[in-house]
Write a protein that holds these residues in place. Structure first.
Motif, PDB file in Angstrom:
ATOM      1  N   TYR A 455       6.361 -53.368  57.417  1.00 26.13           N
ATOM      2  CA  TYR A 455       6.379 -53.662  55.842  1.00 26.13           C
ATOM      3  C   TYR A 455       5.065 -53.984  55.306  1.00 26.13           C
ATOM      4  O   TYR A 455       5.091 -54.274  54.196  1.00 26.13           O
ATOM      5  N   GLN A 456       3.967 -53.938  55.933  1.00 24.05           N
ATOM      6  CA  GLN A 456       2.846 -54.138  55.406  1.00 24.05           C
ATOM      7  C   GLN A 456       1.810 -52.747  55.425  1.00 24.05           C
ATOM      8  O   GLN A 456       1.786 -52.186  56.033  1.00 24.05           O
ATOM      9  N   ALA A 457       1.485 -52.594  53.850  1.00 23.66           N
ATOM     10  CA  ALA A 457       0.581 -51.514  53.586  1.00 23.66           C
ATOM     11  C   ALA A 457      -0.668 -52.130  53.267  1.00 23.66           C
ATOM     12  O   ALA A 457      -1.191 -53.008  52.795  1.00 23.66           O
ATOM     13  N   ILE A 458      -1.744 -51.180  53.541  1.00 24.75           N
ATOM     14  CA  ILE A 458      -3.163 -51.612  53.277  1.00 24.75           C
ATOM     15  C   ILE A 458      -3.929 -50.449  52.608  1.00 24.75           C
ATOM     16  O   ILE A 458      -3.894 -49.417  52.785  1.00 24.75           O
ATOM     17  N   LEU A 459      -4.504 -50.919  51.335  1.00 28.63           N
ATOM     18  CA  LEU A 459      -5.322 -50.109  50.594  1.00 28.63           C
ATOM     19  C   LEU A 459      -6.746 -50.677  50.550  1.00 28.63           C
ATOM     20  O   LEU A 459      -6.749 -51.728  49.849  1.00 28.63           O
ATOM     21  N   PRO A 460      -7.762 -50.066  51.349  1.00 26.44           N
ATOM     22  CA  PRO A 460      -9.228 -50.688  51.125  1.00 26.44           C
ATOM     23  C   PRO A 460      -9.747 -50.225  49.962  1.00 26.44           C
ATOM     24  O   PRO A 460      -9.631 -48.880  49.512  1.00 26.44           O
ATOM     25  N   LEU A 461     -10.655 -51.250  49.188  1.00 25.05           N
ATOM     26  CA  LEU A 461     -11.448 -50.732  48.180  1.00 25.05           C
ATOM     27  C   LEU A 461     -12.901 -50.871  48.427  1.00 25.05           C
ATOM     28  O   LEU A 461     -13.165 -51.944  49.150  1.00 25.05           O
ATOM     29  N   ARG A 462     -13.545 -49.750  48.057  1.00 26.21           N
ATOM     30  CA  ARG A 462     -15.034 -49.499  48.098  1.00 26.21           C
ATOM     31  C   ARG A 462     -15.768 -50.317  47.092  1.00 26.21           C
ATOM     32  O   ARG A 462     -15.482 -49.695  45.742  1.00 26.21           O
ATOM     33  N   GLY A 463     -16.705 -51.259  47.328  1.00 24.55           N
ATOM     34  CA  GLY A 463     -17.410 -51.754  46.251  1.00 24.55           C
ATOM     35  C   GLY A 463     -16.546 -52.705  45.310  1.00 24.55           C
ATOM     36  O   GLY A 463     -15.617 -53.104  45.299  1.00 24.55           O
ATOM     37  N   LYS A 464     -17.239 -53.048  44.243  1.00 21.64           N
ATOM     38  CA  LYS A 464     -16.678 -53.712  43.055  1.00 21.64           C
ATOM     39  C   LYS A 464     -15.775 -52.800  42.208  1.00 21.64           C
ATOM     40  O   LYS A 464     -16.362 -51.798  41.925  1.00 21.64           O
ATOM     41  N   VAL A 465     -14.740 -53.320  41.842  1.00 20.62           N
ATOM     42  CA  VAL A 465     -13.777 -52.651  41.082  1.00 20.62           C
ATOM     43  C   VAL A 465     -14.272 -52.769  39.695  1.00 20.62           C
ATOM     44  O   VAL A 465     -14.989 -53.706  39.309  1.00 20.62           O
ATOM     45  N   LEU A 466     -13.991 -51.573  38.762  1.00 21.04           N
ATOM     46  CA  LEU A 466     -14.578 -51.678  37.334  1.00 21.04           C
ATOM     47  C   LEU A 466     -13.968 -52.894  36.412  1.00 21.04           C
ATOM     48  O   LEU A 466     -12.582 -53.253  36.867  1.00 21.04           O
ATOM     49  N   ASN A 467     -14.743 -53.366  35.725  1.00 16.07           N
ATOM     50  CA  ASN A 467     -14.076 -54.457  34.928  1.00 16.07           C
ATOM     51  C   ASN A 467     -13.464 -53.534  33.521  1.00 16.07           C
ATOM     52  O   ASN A 467     -13.924 -52.787  32.752  1.00 16.07           O
ATOM     53  N   THR A 468     -12.059 -53.801  33.703  1.00 23.03           N
ATOM     54  CA  THR A 468     -11.433 -52.638  32.801  1.00 23.03           C
ATOM     55  C   THR A 468     -10.731 -53.662  31.502  1.00 23.03           C
ATOM     56  O   THR A 468      -9.685 -53.102  30.965  1.00 23.03           O
ATOM     57  N   TRP A 469     -11.347 -54.887  31.118  1.00 21.90           N
ATOM     58  CA  TRP A 469     -10.714 -55.718  30.243  1.00 21.90           C
ATOM     59  C   TRP A 469     -10.883 -54.750  28.944  1.00 21.90           C
ATOM     60  O   TRP A 469      -9.847 -54.652  27.992  1.00 21.90           O
ATOM     61  N   GLU A 470     -11.910 -53.772  28.547  1.00 26.07           N
ATOM     62  CA  GLU A 470     -12.274 -53.156  27.366  1.00 26.07           C
ATOM     63  C   GLU A 470     -12.072 -51.643  27.673  1.00 26.07           C
ATOM     64  O   GLU A 470     -12.355 -50.859  26.712  1.00 26.07           O
ATOM     65  N   VAL A 471     -11.399 -51.245  28.773  1.00 32.11           N
ATOM     66  CA  VAL A 471     -11.180 -49.862  28.877  1.00 32.11           C
ATOM     67  C   VAL A 471      -9.953 -49.439  28.442  1.00 32.11           C
ATOM     68  O   VAL A 471      -8.706 -49.939  28.730  1.00 32.11           O
ATOM     69  N   GLU A 472      -9.861 -48.464  27.582  1.00 35.28           N
ATOM     70  CA  GLU A 472      -8.833 -47.846  27.018  1.00 35.28           C
ATOM     71  C   GLU A 472      -7.742 -47.450  28.018  1.00 35.28           C
ATOM     72  O   GLU A 472      -7.873 -46.922  29.156  1.00 35.28           O
ATOM     73  N   ARG A 473      -6.547 -47.404  27.718  1.00 33.19           N
ATOM     74  CA  ARG A 473      -5.296 -47.237  28.853  1.00 33.19           C
ATOM     75  C   ARG A 473      -5.560 -45.761  29.250  1.00 33.19           C
ATOM     76  O   ARG A 473      -5.384 -45.274  30.346  1.00 33.19           O
ATOM     77  N   ASP A 474      -5.832 -44.676  28.400  1.00 30.48           N
ATOM     78  CA  ASP A 474      -5.834 -43.323  28.799  1.00 30.48           C
ATOM     79  C   ASP A 474      -7.082 -43.138  29.368  1.00 30.48           C
ATOM     80  O   ASP A 474      -7.364 -42.117  29.885  1.00 30.48           O
ATOM     81  N   ARG A 475      -8.090 -43.728  29.707  1.00 34.50           N
ATOM     82  CA  ARG A 475      -9.214 -43.665  30.136  1.00 34.50           C
ATOM     83  C   ARG A 475      -9.240 -44.418  31.825  1.00 34.50           C
ATOM     84  O   ARG A 475     -10.330 -44.272  32.461  1.00 34.50           O
ATOM     85  N   LEU A 476      -8.070 -44.983  31.903  1.00 34.97           N
ATOM     86  CA  LEU A 476      -8.312 -45.881  33.137  1.00 34.97           C
ATOM     87  C   LEU A 476      -8.467 -44.899  34.344  1.00 34.97           C
ATOM     88  O   LEU A 476      -9.052 -45.363  35.454  1.00 34.97           O
ATOM     89  N   PHE A 477      -7.485 -43.986  34.491  1.00 34.14           N
ATOM     90  CA  PHE A 477      -7.491 -43.009  35.642  1.00 34.14           C
ATOM     91  C   PHE A 477      -8.887 -42.326  35.846  1.00 34.14           C
ATOM     92  O   PHE A 477      -9.113 -41.641  36.872  1.00 34.14           O
ATOM     93  N   ALA A 478      -9.841 -42.412  35.136  1.00 30.44           N
ATOM     94  CA  ALA A 478     -11.111 -41.645  35.300  1.00 30.44           C
ATOM     95  C   ALA A 478     -11.866 -42.545  36.572  1.00 30.44           C
ATOM     96  O   ALA A 478     -12.720 -41.926  37.216  1.00 30.44           O
ATOM     97  N   ASN A 479     -11.731 -43.902  36.795  1.00 28.19           N
ATOM     98  CA  ASN A 479     -12.100 -44.562  37.740  1.00 28.19           C
ATOM     99  C   ASN A 479     -11.335 -44.514  39.036  1.00 28.19           C
ATOM    100  O   ASN A 479      -9.998 -44.523  39.018  1.00 28.19           O
ATOM    101  N   ALA A 480     -11.736 -43.955  40.090  1.00 27.26           N
ATOM    102  CA  ALA A 480     -11.016 -43.412  41.440  1.00 27.26           C
ATOM    103  C   ALA A 480     -10.084 -44.639  41.776  1.00 27.26           C
ATOM    104  O   ALA A 480      -9.021 -44.603  42.465  1.00 27.26           O
ATOM    105  N   GLU A 481     -10.790 -45.994  41.929  1.00 29.27           N
ATOM    106  CA  GLU A 481     -10.313 -47.255  42.670  1.00 29.27           C
ATOM    107  C   GLU A 481      -9.051 -47.482  41.746  1.00 29.27           C
ATOM    108  O   GLU A 481      -7.873 -47.659  42.269  1.00 29.27           O
ATOM    109  N   VAL A 482      -9.156 -47.614  40.536  1.00 29.56           N
ATOM    110  CA  VAL A 482      -8.035 -48.068  39.746  1.00 29.56           C
ATOM    111  C   VAL A 482      -6.829 -46.783  39.637  1.00 29.56           C
ATOM    112  O   VAL A 482      -5.691 -47.276  39.869  1.00 29.56           O
ATOM    113  N   HIS A 483      -7.153 -45.638  39.763  1.00 28.33           N
ATOM    114  CA  HIS A 483      -6.277 -44.678  39.985  1.00 28.33           C
ATOM    115  C   HIS A 483      -5.522 -44.661  41.143  1.00 28.33           C
ATOM    116  O   HIS A 483      -4.171 -44.476  41.277  1.00 28.33           O
ATOM    117  N   ASP A 484      -6.468 -44.996  42.348  1.00 25.16           N
ATOM    118  CA  ASP A 484      -5.666 -45.223  43.422  1.00 25.16           C
ATOM    119  C   ASP A 484      -4.581 -46.503  43.559  1.00 25.16           C
ATOM    120  O   ASP A 484      -3.375 -46.378  44.052  1.00 25.16           O
TER     121      ASP A 484
END
Length: 664
Positions: A455-484
């Motif tokens: 019942y436990q899944a693992i998603l490793p993240l490489r490096g620092k995640v993008l600061n998404t506070w001021e990122v528009e919703r339709d541009r979120l998926f341009a970042n691979a980590e956020v997309h995954d």
């Protein structure tokens, strides 16, 4: 270059930061400065409970039969017992009255010397604070001790002695032995100065339940009411009286304690329990460790859960009752269980000073090892009752599996392809599944090996995640980590007021797992920013958690019957408490070894499971709104994460920087 340190030191002195700026808190000052670290501050019930626990420990040790709590008209509370009375003499090493030490020192008491002729074999916790915290947070505290034909009296104000020790021969009207403590809680430390009546009654009644034959009395001077409790039937009678709904099978009760020759546990360690299974009504669940109520459960509850599950599963397999394709999980057995559990643990370790949750890892095995064989034997002696319970459990498993299949079918038509670096779990039961967002590939590797793949899944993240506070919703998926992350979760980004379909959610718990250092905290903040800004409904519905891995490991040598083992500490404060406890246990200074984890990747798969992934022993914090509402929280996030807020952040750091401990 050689002059640089001197000139920088001069600059520091000029800015008002010099040797004299360093302040050392002494005595009870730390409690007054940060009361929330030592007790509950919503009301004074917990500081009164510390006094009550001492009286209960006397009864638990077999020296008292009566406890009396009085709510006085002036707002004070007194607790009387007929135990041995606190010793009146001078402490041989400290050269101060023992009575004074007990109430004015954070690490003083009669509960440290377990198994060495100490005053108590079992007691409610060993954080070394106890009644001294009560004293620190009270405008006045008076104590009277009746012992060996004499009466001793002392009084304190705000933790300081205001009436020194006086001792006189006992008069005709005095009690032969016992202690009376009267407390005037200081309202400035609490949100509400009054004691919650229902909670106090529940606490006193539970003490009577757990100590058959002891009379517990509550006297209220304001309304002149007196209530008294004495239970001779113990846990069974109490559970029968508090149950909602009729039991499906007779109440299952039992007890088991280790004897002197036990391989793993000290003499007297074990548990007593009463369990009922009902088809309807809210379950009643109460657990205690050495008479201390553990409202948030803990490892002893997990031991009861494991023992029940293993016994019922074994009965079902023995009688071939499980339909094809049905897989049992512990919650299928536990969902309709009501219980009262009273565990005895020699050195209980609690999460936090208020002892709401037991953290002792051995308690899982301790309780399970006594519960499982007794229930297994009972079920096989009462096969009709066993079959009825098996039907209830199998129905629960079938309805759980049907619910998870419905969710699977609805999201089966989606076109999103799961990210390749996601190591998924086998179960499709959304409520049970967990996704760990892990910092770094090496930690991800340990987590993959250490997890429960069911019942436990693992998603490793490489490096620092993008600061998404001021990122528009339709541009979120341009970042691979956020997309995954979004694709793995199965829910689209959304705003706080959007209508959101959570039926595609693939995991009931989404857990942020990062190193216990500054970089790890940064990654935590960035991920929490992502969830609060773009997935707020997940936080609102209680799906987001933060895992707390330990920073230190202490390798402890064998102590008497306790084998050598490992103890983990979350931070410096816990490490200090562990080392203090080892010294009090008589472990030679330096016989232990301390390792500091540089990061999760340094942990073996087994260590990561023990400390961070295992539901029975991990620390998992639910993420929810705190003191502020959504709008105020949003404003705080803007100040902390917004690109144009550097000046506001600087001002915040200048104002509150001295309150932060920096790990560099």
């Amino acid at each position: 270059m050689a002059d640089t340190p001197i000139s920088s030191s001069g600059a520091l002195r000029a800015s008002g930061y010099a040797e004299s700026s360093i302040r050392v808190l002494k005595g009870l000052e730390p409690v007054k400065q940060r009361p929330g670290m030592y007790t509950r501050t919503d009301n004074p019930l917990h500081i009164v409970q510390e006094v009550l626990d001492n009286a209960a420990d006397e009864a638990l040790a077999g020296f008292g039969k009566r406890i009396r709590v009085t709510l006085h008209a002036d707002g004070s509370v007194s607790v009387e017992d007929d135990g041995r009375g606190i010793p009146h003499g001078i402490h041989p090493e400290e050269n101060a009255p023992v009575l004074e030490l007990v109430f004015t020192r954070l690490h003083a008491g009669g509960k440290f010397d377990k198994g060495k002729g100490g005053a108590y074999s079992f007691s409610g916790g060993l954080h070394g604070v106890g009644v001294s915290v009560t004293n620190a947070l009270s405008t006045r505290l008076e104590v009277t001790s009746y012992r060996e034909g004499h009466v001793a009296h002392m009084a304190f104000a705000g933790g300081d002695v205001v009436a020194p020790l006086t001792r006189r021969p006992a008069a005709d009207g005095d009690r032969k032995q016992g202690t009376t403590v009267r407390v005037w809680p200081d309202p400035k430390y609490f949100e509400s100065a009054s004691l919650p009546a229902a909670e106090l009654v529940q606490l006193l009644r539970s003490k009577a339940v757990l100590m058959p034959g002891v009379t517990v009395t509550l006297v209220n001077e304001k309304n002149r009411e007196t209530q008294s409790w004495q239970y001779k039937g113990g846990l069974r009678d109490y559970l029968q009286q508090t149950l909602h709904g009729e039991p499906l099978i007779p109440l299952f009760e039992g007890e088991g304690y280790a004897d002197a020759g036990h391989d793993s546990f000290a003499e007297g360690e074990g548990a007593a329990w009463a369990v009922a299974f009902t088809e309807e009504g809210a379950p009643v669940r109460e657990s205690y460790v050495n008479l201390i109520p553990t409202s948030a459960g803990g490892t002893h509850d997990s031991g009861l859960r494991d023992g029940l599950f293993q016994a019922v599963k074994s009965f079902i397999e023995l009688h071939a009752l499980l339909p094809k394709g049905v897989k049992l999980l512990p919650e299928d057995v536990f969902a309709r269980a009501s219980y009262v559990l009273s565990a005895k643990v020699l050195d209980p370790q609690f999460q936090g000073q208020i002892k709401e949750r037991l953290n002792s890892r051995d308690a899982v095995r301790l309780v399970s090892s006594f519960v499982r064989p007794v229930l297994e034997l009972w079920l096989n002696q009462h096969v009709d009752h066993g079959r009825r319970l098996a039907e209830l459990v199998i129905r629960a498993a079938q309805s759980r599996q049907r619910a998870s299949q419905k969710v699977e079918k609805r999201k089966g038509s989606g076109v999103a392809v799961l990210p390749g670096k996601l190591t998924d779990c086998e179960s499709r039961d959304i409520a049970h599944n967990e996704l760990f967002l892990v910092e770094g590939d090496s930690a991800g590797g340990s987590a993959k090996m250490g997890r429960d793949k069911e019942y436990q899944a693992i998603l490793p993240l490489r490096g620092k995640v993008l600061n998404t506070w001021e990122v528009e919703r339709d541009r979120l998926f341009a970042n691979a980590e956020v997309h995954d992350i979004a694709v793995a979760i199965g829910v689209d980004p959304h705003g706080p007021d959007d209508e959101v379909d959570l039926s595609g959610l693939r995991y009931g718990k989404i857990c942020i797992l990062s190193d216990a250092d500054v970089d790890g905290s940064h990654i935590q903040v960035l991920l929490l920013t992502l969830f609060f800004r773009h997935f707020p409904k997940l936080i609102e519905a209680g799906h987001v958690y933060v895992a707390r891995p330990p920073l230190f490991r202490v390798d402890v040598p064998a102590r008497g019957k306790k084998p050598a083992g490992k103890v983990y500490a979350l931070d410096e404060g816990e490490l200090t408490a562990i080392l203090d406890k080892l010294r009090k246990d008589g472990v030679r200074e330096g016989a232990w070894s301390i390792s500091r984890f540089k990061g999760l990747g340094e942990m073996s798969a087994e260590q990561l499971w023990d400390t961070t992934l295992n539901p029975d022993t991990r620390r998992l914090l639910p993420v929810q709104l705190g003191a502020f509402d959504f709008a105020a929280t949003e404003a705080q996030f803007s100040q902390l994460m917004g690109k144009g807020e550097a000046a506001a952040r600087r001002e915040l750091m200048e104002r509150h920087g001295d309150a932060v401990e920096i790990d560099v």
